[in-house]
Motif scaffolding. Structure first.
Motif, mmCIF file in Angstrom:
data_model
loop_
_atom_site.group_PDB
_atom_site.id
_atom_site.type_symbol
_atom_site.label_atom_id
_atom_site.label_comp_id
_atom_site.label_asym_id
_atom_site.label_seq_id
_atom_site.Cartn_x
_atom_site.Cartn_y
_atom_site.Cartn_z
ATOM 1 N N ALA A 257 -5.860 2.986 -0.304
ATOM 2 C CA ALA A 257 -4.520 3.315 -0.798
ATOM 3 C C ALA A 257 -3.717 2.046 -1.038
ATOM 4 O O ALA A 257 -3.906 1.035 -0.365
ATOM 5 C CB ALA A 257 -3.797 4.202 0.208
ATOM 6 N N SER A 258 -2.822 2.149 -2.008
ATOM 7 C CA SER A 258 -1.897 1.060 -2.316
ATOM 8 C C SER A 258 -0.503 1.640 -2.454
ATOM 9 O O SER A 258 -0.324 2.724 -3.016
ATOM 10 C CB SER A 258 -2.280 0.371 -3.631
ATOM 11 N N VAL A 259 0.464 0.899 -1.954
ATOM 12 C CA VAL A 259 1.860 1.314 -2.049
ATOM 13 C C VAL A 259 2.464 0.715 -3.312
ATOM 14 O O VAL A 259 2.299 -0.474 -3.584
ATOM 15 C CB VAL A 259 2.667 0.828 -0.828
ATOM 16 N N SER A 260 3.166 1.531 -4.057
ATOM 17 C CA SER A 260 3.881 1.042 -5.233
ATOM 18 C C SER A 260 5.120 0.291 -4.747
ATOM 19 O O SER A 260 5.943 0.846 -4.020
ATOM 20 C CB SER A 260 4.294 2.214 -6.128
ATOM 21 N N MET A 261 5.238 -0.943 -5.145
ATOM 22 C CA MET A 261 6.386 -1.756 -4.741
ATOM 23 C C MET A 261 7.599 -1.516 -5.641
ATOM 24 O O MET A 261 8.731 -1.621 -5.205
ATOM 25 C CB MET A 261 6.018 -3.243 -4.768
#
Length: 154
Positions: free
Chosen positions: A135-139
């Motif tokens: 998973a990656s968090v949208s900045m």
């Protein structure tokens, strides 16, 4: 076949589905009844799939966007059905796409905070076997729209 007025109606309704038919008719230079008939035809023909309200994500308590990348070692119909069943009733999962390239699926999640992802992760891995999930968090959101271009509509 769509004409320029139909396309303009579609653009305006995408911007504000609650726009009064009288205002819409004025903007596209039609009578109210003619405009109403066109809207009905656009709905009947499927150009207008549905009308929705878009919530403010921050006010809804869901300011965090995460993208989850999924790779699977299995590409069978039964695995796909298991996956669909696992994601269908999770309201935080707002989009799922099957992809070409190095990963198989990408999921878009709307969350109250990053830590909320852990519960969804645990629920998914309990129900479906994955080769890899990350998973990656949208900045920052640079562009987000629900408006589709109408120039390609036939």
């Amino acid at each position: 076949m769509l004409d320029d007025r139909d396309r303009k109606i579609l653009v305006l309704l995408q911007e504000d589905a609650a726009l009064a038919v009288s205002d819409l008719a004025e903007r596209v230079s039609l009578s109210i009844s003619a405009c109403s008939r066109r809207i009905q035809r656009l709905e009947d023909e499927g150009y207008i799939a549905r009308r929705v309200v878009l919530l403010d994500r921050a006010l809804a308590g869901l300011p965090t966007t995460m993208f989850v990348i999924v790779r699977t070692a299995r590409h069978s119909a039964d695995w796909l059905e298991q996956f669909r069943e696992a994601i269908i009733d999770v309201p935080e999962i707002v989009e799922v796409h099957r992809m070409t390239g190095t990963f198989d699926y990408i999921l878009k999640l709307a969350l109250p905070r990053v830590e909320a992802y852990d519960d969804i992760y645990k629920a998914l891995i309990e129900r479906v076997e994955f080769f890899d999930i990350s998973a990656s968090v949208s900045m920052e959101t640079l562009k987000a729209t629900t408006t589709l271009p109408t120039r390609y509509a036939r």
